[in-house]
Design a protein around this motif. Structure first.
Motif, short mmCIF file in Angstrom:
data_model
loop_
_atom_site.label_atom_id
_atom_site.label_comp_id
_atom_site.label_asym_id
_atom_site.label_seq_id
_atom_site.Cartn_x
_atom_site.Cartn_y
_atom_site.Cartn_z
N LYS A 1 0.83 -1.20 0.00
CA LYS A 1 0.00 0.00 0.00
C LYS A 1 0.87 1.25 0.00
N ARG B 1 -0.94 -2.25 -10.10
CA ARG B 1 -2.23 -2.34 -9.39
C ARG B 1 -2.61 -3.78 -9.10
N TYR C 1 -0.91 -4.79 -5.97
CA TYR C 1 -1.59 -4.15 -4.82
C TYR C 1 -2.87 -4.90 -4.47
N GLU C 2 -3.69 -5.21 -5.46
CA GLU C 2 -4.95 -5.89 -5.22
C GLU C 2 -4.74 -7.31 -4.74
N GLN C 3 -3.66 -7.95 -5.24
CA GLN C 3 -3.37 -9.32 -4.80
C GLN C 3 -3.02 -9.35 -3.32
N GLU D 1 -3.91 -7.10 -1.09
CA GLU D 1 -5.11 -6.78 -0.34
C GLU D 1 -6.03 -8.00 -0.21
#
Length: 359
Positions: A130, A140, A143-145, A147
């Protein structure tokens, strides 16, 4: 004719003598007014013992006349099914015991700790990603992985904690429940042993070993033969005259010409609708040397006593209010105290008056 006249005169003379013998005068003396009652002697705490469940008498532990304490076993009723139920309850309780299921709890706790460690790791990686993403470093997708991994680890940890708490709750509940079932089965097993409720004597045993009994079957009579209570029935018309502490004169067929003394100790607060009487209890103040439970007696509950009263036998009264004098005239008298044989004359007669028995 002369003989017949003599015979008639003789008969009239006998009749006159008979009438003369039937005449009396009131006398001065004491009189007691009382209520009559009959009753039965009971030993203190006397009761009939009943088993609470059906079965066959397997063993009798006491004999008639034996002294027992509260809780003394009297007999045992056999029931194999109940024995098996108790053994099964113990086996189930042992299987569900907390100590025997400690491994399952430790395993669930370890899984929760592993899920927590995974959550801490994924949380740290997500926080780092983050920060990088805020500096526009990385993609991105990365980042999403991170999260997604964090959210999944968080859900897994919460689920592991819930499974651990639920397992522990279930095991505790099962352990407590099965222990309670053992207590219930043990209590039911105790029901097969009939125990004394009083400190006293075995008055009688009504059943023998090997007999089938049920909760409706009286098994034994017990009571405290060192003290007795007198139980008597008083008619509803007389009950309002009875008070606690009143003296009672007691007579027994076995003790001829002897009067024993007692006092009213209890008055039932409700009437027996079947025979319209009230139960009265009394205790001896002067008792016989020897007594037995269930012996019958006659009682006179003393209401009033008066000395120096003018007394006339009641069989010389008509309707308890009219007397016939020797000259054939009648008088109305006023009565005071009365018992079964005598009546107190308050007015209407003097000690000089002669009264004849009414026809």
């Amino acid at each position: 004719m002369k003989v017949n006249a003599i015979l008639i005169l003789f008969v009239l003379g006998l009749f006159a003598c008979s009438k003369k013998e039937e005449s009396i005068s009131p006398t001065t003396g004491s009189i007691t007014e009382s209520i009559y009652a009959s009753g039965t002697v009971k030993s203190v705490d006397q009761y009939q013992a009943f088993v609470s469940i059906s079965g066959i008498i397997e063993e009798i532990y006491v004999q008639e006349g034996e002294e027992v304490e509260v809780g003394t076993p009297l007999l045992r009723v056999s029931n194999e099914t109940q024995k098996f139920n108790l053994e099964n309850a113990k086996l189930t309780a042992n299987f569900n015991d907390l100590a025997n299921n400690q491994g399952k709890i430790l395993e669930a706790e370890a899984l929760a700790q592993t899920a927590k460690a995974k959550l801490n790791l994924d949380s740290s990686l997500f926080a780092r990603q983050k920060t990088l993403w805020a500096q526009q470093v990385g993609t991105r997708v990365e980042y999403e992985q991170k999260e997604l991994n964090y959210q999944s680890a968080k859900a897994n940890y919460i689920s592991a904690i819930q499974r651990y708490k639920e397992l522990k709750r279930q095991i505790n509940y099962s352990a407590a429940q099965t222990k309670k079932n053992v207590q219930i089965s043990s209590r039911q097993n105790e029901d097969f042993i009939l125990k004394s409720k009083v400190k006293g004597t075995i008055l009688s045993l009504l059943k023998e070993r090997g007999e089938l009994v049920s909760p409706q079957t009286p098994i034994a009579n017990l009571g405290n033969t060192k003290d007795y209570v007198l139980e008597m029935q008083v008619d509803e018309h007389d009950i309002f005259q009875v008070k606690l502490g009143q003296k009672i004169a007691i007579t027994f067929d076995a003790y001829k010409n002897q009067i024993f003394e007692a006092e009213v100790s209890k008055i039932a607060s409700i009437m027996n609708e079947r025979n319209k009487t009230f139960l009265i209890e009394a205790h001896f103040t002067k008792a016989p040397e020897k007594l037995y439970p269930n012996v019958t007696f006659e009682a006179n509950i003393i209401l009033k006593t008066k000395n120096n009263a003018l007394i006339l036998p009641r069989n010389y009264l008509k309707n308890d209010s009219i007397v016939t004098l020797i000259d054939g005239s009648t008088r109305v008298v006023k009565l005071g105290l009365t018992d079964f044989q005598k009546a107190e004359i308050l007015s209407g007669l003097s000690p000089k008056d002669q009264v004849v028995k009414p026809n």
